[in-house]
Design a protein around this motif. Structure first.
Motif, PDB file in Angstrom:
ATOM      1  N   SER A 113      19.906  26.244  -1.215  1.00  0.00           N
ATOM      2  CA  SER A 113      19.160  25.848  -2.425  1.00  0.00           C
ATOM      3  C   SER A 113      17.903  26.672  -2.618  1.00  0.00           C
ATOM      4  N   ILE A 114      17.962  27.946  -2.303  1.00  0.00           N
ATOM      5  CA  ILE A 114      16.803  28.837  -2.442  1.00  0.00           C
ATOM      6  C   ILE A 114      16.616  29.175  -3.917  1.00  0.00           C
ATOM      7  N   THR A 115      15.410  28.976  -4.425  1.00  0.00           N
ATOM      8  CA  THR A 115      15.096  29.280  -5.825  1.00  0.00           C
ATOM      9  C   THR A 115      14.186  30.489  -5.980  1.00  0.00           C
ATOM     10  N   TYR A 116      13.506  30.868  -4.921  1.00  0.00           N
ATOM     11  CA  TYR A 116      12.550  31.978  -5.012  1.00  0.00           C
ATOM     12  C   TYR A 116      12.442  32.652  -3.654  1.00  0.00           C
ATOM     13  N   ILE A 117      12.310  33.977  -3.701  1.00  0.00           N
ATOM     14  CA  ILE A 117      12.150  34.767  -2.476  1.00  0.00           C
ATOM     15  C   ILE A 117      10.887  35.591  -2.599  1.00  0.00           C
ATOM     16  N   HIS A 118       9.962  35.396  -1.705  1.00  0.00           N
ATOM     17  CA  HIS A 118       8.713  36.155  -1.723  1.00  0.00           C
ATOM     18  C   HIS A 118       8.968  37.607  -1.346  1.00  0.00           C
ATOM     19  N   THR A 119       8.114  38.478  -1.838  1.00  0.00           N
ATOM     20  CA  THR A 119       8.273  39.905  -1.548  1.00  0.00           C
ATOM     21  C   THR A 119       8.225  40.206  -0.065  1.00  0.00           C
ATOM     22  N   GLN A 139      17.364  32.157 -10.047  1.00  0.00           N
ATOM     23  CA  GLN A 139      17.496  32.329 -11.490  1.00  0.00           C
ATOM     24  C   GLN A 139      17.022  33.688 -11.966  1.00  0.00           C
ATOM     25  N   GLU A 140      16.099  34.287 -11.257  1.00  0.00           N
ATOM     26  CA  GLU A 140      15.588  35.614 -11.594  1.00  0.00           C
ATOM     27  C   GLU A 140      15.752  36.517 -10.387  1.00  0.00           C
ATOM     28  N   LEU A 141      16.136  37.744 -10.661  1.00  0.00           N
ATOM     29  CA  LEU A 141      16.422  38.677  -9.572  1.00  0.00           C
ATOM     30  C   LEU A 141      15.312  39.723  -9.488  1.00  0.00           C
ATOM     31  N   ASP A 142      14.233  39.350  -8.813  1.00  0.00           N
ATOM     32  CA  ASP A 142      13.158  40.289  -8.528  1.00  0.00           C
ATOM     33  C   ASP A 142      13.377  40.806  -7.108  1.00  0.00           C
ATOM     34  N   VAL A 143      14.110  41.899  -7.015  1.00  0.00           N
ATOM     35  CA  VAL A 143      14.581  42.348  -5.705  1.00  0.00           C
ATOM     36  C   VAL A 143      13.578  43.243  -4.986  1.00  0.00           C
ATOM     37  N   LEU A 162      21.891  33.431 -11.772  1.00  0.00           N
ATOM     38  CA  LEU A 162      21.411  34.633 -12.445  1.00  0.00           C
ATOM     39  C   LEU A 162      22.045  34.768 -13.821  1.00  0.00           C
ATOM     40  N   VAL A 163      21.207  34.996 -14.841  1.00  0.00           N
ATOM     41  CA  VAL A 163      21.707  35.202 -16.204  1.00  0.00           C
ATOM     42  C   VAL A 163      21.460  36.629 -16.686  1.00  0.00           C
ATOM     43  N   SER A 164      20.521  37.327 -16.077  1.00  0.00           N
ATOM     44  CA  SER A 164      20.223  38.707 -16.460  1.00  0.00           C
ATOM     45  C   SER A 164      19.531  39.387 -15.296  1.00  0.00           C
ATOM     46  N   VAL A 165      19.393  40.692 -15.425  1.00  0.00           N
ATOM     47  CA  VAL A 165      18.739  41.487 -14.382  1.00  0.00           C
ATOM     48  C   VAL A 165      18.050  42.661 -15.059  1.00  0.00           C
ATOM     49  N   ASP A 166      16.849  42.978 -14.606  1.00  0.00           N
ATOM     50  CA  ASP A 166      16.089  44.061 -15.234  1.00  0.00           C
ATOM     51  C   ASP A 166      16.440  45.398 -14.603  1.00  0.00           C
ATOM     52  N   THR A 167      15.994  46.450 -15.271  1.00  0.00           N
ATOM     53  CA  THR A 167      16.315  47.812 -14.840  1.00  0.00           C
ATOM     54  C   THR A 167      15.715  48.146 -13.479  1.00  0.00           C
ATOM     55  N   GLY A 168      14.473  47.672 -13.224  1.00  0.00           N
ATOM     56  CA  GLY A 168      13.846  47.959 -11.931  1.00  0.00           C
ATOM     57  C   GLY A 168      14.615  47.385 -10.761  1.00  0.00           C
ATOM     58  N   SER A 169      15.140  46.179 -10.920  1.00  0.00           N
ATOM     59  CA  SER A 169      15.934  45.574  -9.846  1.00  0.00           C
ATOM     60  C   SER A 169      17.225  46.342  -9.607  1.00  0.00           C
ATOM     61  N   ASN A 184      27.993  34.461 -11.165  1.00  0.00           N
ATOM     62  CA  ASN A 184      26.727  34.074 -11.787  1.00  0.00           C
ATOM     63  C   ASN A 184      26.937  33.856 -13.289  1.00  0.00           C
ATOM     64  N   PRO A 185      26.161  32.984 -13.927  1.00  0.00           N
ATOM     65  CA  PRO A 185      26.327  32.702 -15.364  1.00  0.00           C
ATOM     66  C   PRO A 185      25.694  33.778 -16.244  1.00  0.00           C
ATOM     67  N   TRP A 186      26.244  34.958 -16.224  1.00  0.00           N
ATOM     68  CA  TRP A 186      25.669  36.087 -16.962  1.00  0.00           C
ATOM     69  C   TRP A 186      25.752  35.849 -18.465  1.00  0.00           C
ATOM     70  N   VAL A 187      24.662  36.178 -19.174  1.00  0.00           N
ATOM     71  CA  VAL A 187      24.613  36.110 -20.632  1.00  0.00           C
ATOM     72  C   VAL A 187      24.873  37.513 -21.169  1.00  0.00           C
ATOM     73  N   CYS A 188      25.944  37.675 -21.918  1.00  0.00           N
ATOM     74  CA  CYS A 188      26.367  38.997 -22.382  1.00  0.00           C
ATOM     75  C   CYS A 188      25.824  39.253 -23.789  1.00  0.00           C
ATOM     76  N   ASP A 189      24.642  39.860 -23.857  1.00  0.00           N
ATOM     77  CA  ASP A 189      24.062  40.316 -25.115  1.00  0.00           C
ATOM     78  C   ASP A 189      23.516  41.716 -24.884  1.00  0.00           C
ATOM     79  N   CYS A 190      22.595  42.145 -25.739  1.00  0.00           N
ATOM     80  CA  CYS A 190      22.084  43.519 -25.606  1.00  0.00           C
ATOM     81  C   CYS A 190      21.402  43.748 -24.252  1.00  0.00           C
ATOM     82  N   SER A 191      20.790  42.700 -23.688  1.00  0.00           N
ATOM     83  CA  SER A 191      20.068  42.870 -22.434  1.00  0.00           C
ATOM     84  C   SER A 191      20.974  43.121 -21.244  1.00  0.00           C
TER      85      SER A 191
END
Length: 368
Positions: A113-119, A139-143, A162-169, A184-191
């Motif tokens: 049940s991990i929701t956040y991972i510290h750097t 929910q957010e992938l800050d890798v 996870l619904v999206s992932v940024d370019t840096g990750s 993962n419940p990916w949202v398929c739009d422009c992002s």
């Protein structure tokens, strides 16, 4: 000699029995030389400190472990190569909690049940080969937490939120050969386009859309720009395909790759130079046109002075008043006509009051 060997054997057996009876974990006698301990499903809140310090594998799954906030976990077991912490409900990962396990190669944190991972959560795990994070609630992938993991080969992020992932990750994950993002419940739009390009290069399968409902179950890598409902810039894929270096300074600040904002100043300088050049050209063109106009105006001969023409007209009028006309007045009129032709006087330049007398006016003066 025989009694001495028998005594040694009894002592070693007693030591083993004391170790086994001192903790609830089980030790595999066949693998005891390798140091394998199974503490799964023992309702433990803390790792038992009575385990042998030379163990290399420890299973603490299906417990209720409470992670320390200001100290490391398992500080008495620096030789661990494999650690299983899966299925520990509400496991909170504090910074540097694994920093003393420098020899660790496999870490299983599934179903916690991990929701956040510290750097800094995985700081000190420079030899970690496999990291399992599936079946959690990320929910957010800050890798950025991957930065200390220099030897990471396998990363499992299946069945999170996870619904999206940024370019840096995605650029950080380029250094990991095996990454699993299925379920993962990916949202398929422009992002989702950066993720789509990343999956195509990795030839990943079974990474499907959940939203919108019209694309549910379709593979992200197989979609096109019309399916995503946006116009795709082809330049983005080229930039993403080349991973940029990422550095970590001594104070643990991360220098991510420079984006487009850092390269905008050459475009600004180019725009200013172009604008200044166009302004100079316009000014030169206007100046040349003005010089040409002034030069053309000085090509004609200067006009005769108005005073001389007016004075001569007055003399002719006085001579007519005195009755002295004839050949002299005719000669003056001819000279004046010649002057008009040579002086380039424009039409209507001489006012009607200053025009020469006509033939009828001369006849009238003669009769008088």
């Amino acid at each position: 000699m025989a009694p001495t060997c028998l005594l040694c054997w009894v002592c070693s057996l007693l030591c083993v029995l004391s170790v086994v009876m001192g903790h609830p974990c089980s030790l595999d006698h066949q693998l005891f030389s390798q140091g394998w301990a199974n503490c799964s499903g023992k309702s433990l809140q803390h790792a038992p400190g009575s385990l042998p310090r030379n163990i290399t594998s420890l299973d603490l799954s299906f417990n209720s472990l409470v992670m320390p906030h200001h100290r490391t976990l398992l500080k008495h077991f620096p030789s661990l190569h494999s650690l299983n912490l899966s299925s520990n409900a509400k496991l909170t990962l504090s910074p540097t909690v694994f920093s003393n396990l420098g020899a660790l190669r496999l870490l299983d944190l599934s179903s916690c049940s991990i929701t956040y991972i510290h750097t800094d959560t995985f700081k000190g795990l420079g030899n970690l080969h496999t990291l399992l994070l599936r079946n959690n609630s990320l929910q957010e992938l800050d890798v950025t937490f991957l930065l200390p993991l220099k030897a990471l080969f396998h990363l499992d992020l299946q069945h999170n939120a996870l619904v999206s992932v940024d370019t840096g990750s995605l650029q950080l994950m380029e250094t990991v050969p095996q990454v699993h993002l299925e379920g993962n419940p990916w949202v398929c739009d422009c992002s989702v386009h950066p993720l789509q390009q990343w999956l195509r290069r990795r030839r990943a399968v079974q990474v499907t859309c959940v939203l919108p409902p019209g694309l549910r179950g379709q593979e992200i890598a197989a979609l096109d720009s019309q399916d995503l409902g946006c116009q795709i810039k082809q330049r983005f894929a080229r930039e993403l395909s080349t991973p940029q270096p990422i550095t970590v300074t001594e104070n643990n600040t991360t220098a991510l790759p420079a984006g487009k904002g850092g390269r905008s100043w050459p475009y600004l300088v180019g725009f200013l130079v172009t604008a200044i050049g166009i302004s100079i050209l316009i000014a030169l063109a206007a100046k040349c046109k003005l010089v040409h106009k002034n030069f053309a105006s000085y090509r004609h001969r200067p006009l005769p002075e108005i005073s001389s023409i007016g004075g001569r007209h007055m003399e002719d009028s006085s001579s007519w008043d005195r009755g002295s006309c004839g050949s002299h007045s005719i000669t003056d009129a001819a000279d004046l006509q010649a002057e008009d032709d040579d002086g380039f006087i424009e039409d209507n330049y001489i006012q009607p009051s200053e025009q020469l007398p006509t033939k009828e006016e001369r006849e009238l003066h003669r009769s008088i």
